[in-house]
Design a protein around this motif. Sequence first.
Motif: not given
Length: 552
Positions: A386, A389, A497, A517
């Motif tokens: 996470k 990302e 996530m 996700s």
Amino acid sequence: MGGRKSSLANLAWLMATGTLMMVVRAEDPYIFFTWNVTYGTISPLGVPQQAILINGQFPGPNINSTTNNNIVVNVFNNLDEPLLFSWNGVQQRKNSWQDGVAGTNCPIMPGTNYTYHFQVKDQIGSYYYYPSLGMQKAVGGFGGLRINSRLLIPVPFADPEDDYTVLIGDWYTKSHTSMKKLLDSGRSLGRPAGVLINGKSGKDEKEPLFTMKAGETYRYRICNVGLKNSLNFRIQGHTMKLVEIEGSHTVQNAYKWLDVHLGQCYSVLVTADQSPKDYYMVASTRFTKYDLSATGIIRYENGKGPASPDLPPAPEGVAWSLNQFRTFRWNLTASAARPNPQGSYHYGSINITRTIKIANSASTVGGKLRYAINGASHEDSDTPLKLAEYYGVQDKVFKYNTIADEPPAHDNITKQPVVINAIFRNFVEIIFENPEKSIQSWHLDGYSFFPVAIEAGTWSPEKRKNYNLLDAVSRYTIQVYPKSWAAVMLTLDNAGMWNLRSESWERRYLGQQLYISVLSPARSLRDEYNLPDTAPLCGIVKDLPKPAPYTI
């Protein structure tokens, strides 16, 4: 002045932690906990062993909350290794930053502390928390978490005389570090040493776990916090009226036995309508060649006489368990609890936009045992997925969609971080296929889903005609029997996530998990909260400049 000071303190805390967006909910109460996490020695099966204690307690303290409460837990890690806590079944709406698993959070390092802050919304029911890293869950650190209804939302039964948490689970006498080494070496954990109820085996116990007044009705919240085995739960001489499963009120059928699979929680009402004396509650293993069990005493106040040594036997076979699952129905007349969004309880009339088939498998990689989903065995990365990302560096940490929506025809297993890229607010169908001889149990963080069918054999689109499209119980964990499949439906409306995992901890540790996700295209605070300023950073994002925050 006291109330004003408290409000100002809350505002200061929100600003300091980067969660100012929650000020709009400042009217919702805060409940605070301070946890000192240490090692300690316990002997639940007569063998001294190292356990993880919270404030000196095993199991850990109950979190007793009410829907919309803000829960603030300050965790001091006094172990000699990193630590995270996860909150099994708590949906963490828009807030996977508080989910407490390796794919979303950097760990709390030894000698440091971290404060979890999350709001329990739109959920009324029974949950638990646990340490999520490595094999720590095997030696404690878990406890009950209940979310009660606000007074303004009625529940479909009268207030019980008392409310009891019953944590059942299989138990090993090995240390969590030796279990980890065993799995890392390519071997299996083998059979557990016993079963515990609230940290006790019941052997030679004379004191009651719970007491009841004759004629009164009590709520028992039963959760399987074990590592390997489904368990059957029953109470000598008493029937159990099922009222809630994992955050959903149910049609109130009466049962003498309940199969509670790994990760699952059930609430039952029990009326003290028998002769006033002692009675045993029993938890015993299911679907195994070995028979392990634990007992706990329920004592009637002013009762006379010990519990009978004749324990009610557990039912046998998969068919009995499957038939019991089919009797579970959602209480559609209850005003709560409902999943978010409200419209999703008409799930049977929503068009499916994607079908994902999940097949579990076991094989060897480099001569060592690994477990996989669709041929991929998940490995945690040094940088939580996470965070990678959020900082826009995911291409350096993982690839999206490394597994297909259909299981491969081959048995090869590859090790890598496994992330499915999903479309925000899509309505999806997930099929869990279990070609193996052992029962499986699956859990999805961040959501509840509708288990519409479990059947023997293999799934095909024609099986949809057998789905329960009206009153399947919205829940967060589902079992899959040997050589069988299970189908669930859900709306991916919670950005973040989210960990999809086997609740068999050996399987999860050796790769049988993945992350989904769910990104909001709007990058808006309406859909997802920002990374809290207090969140520790690690891996490749540790020294990177923080991305521009989401705004309204």
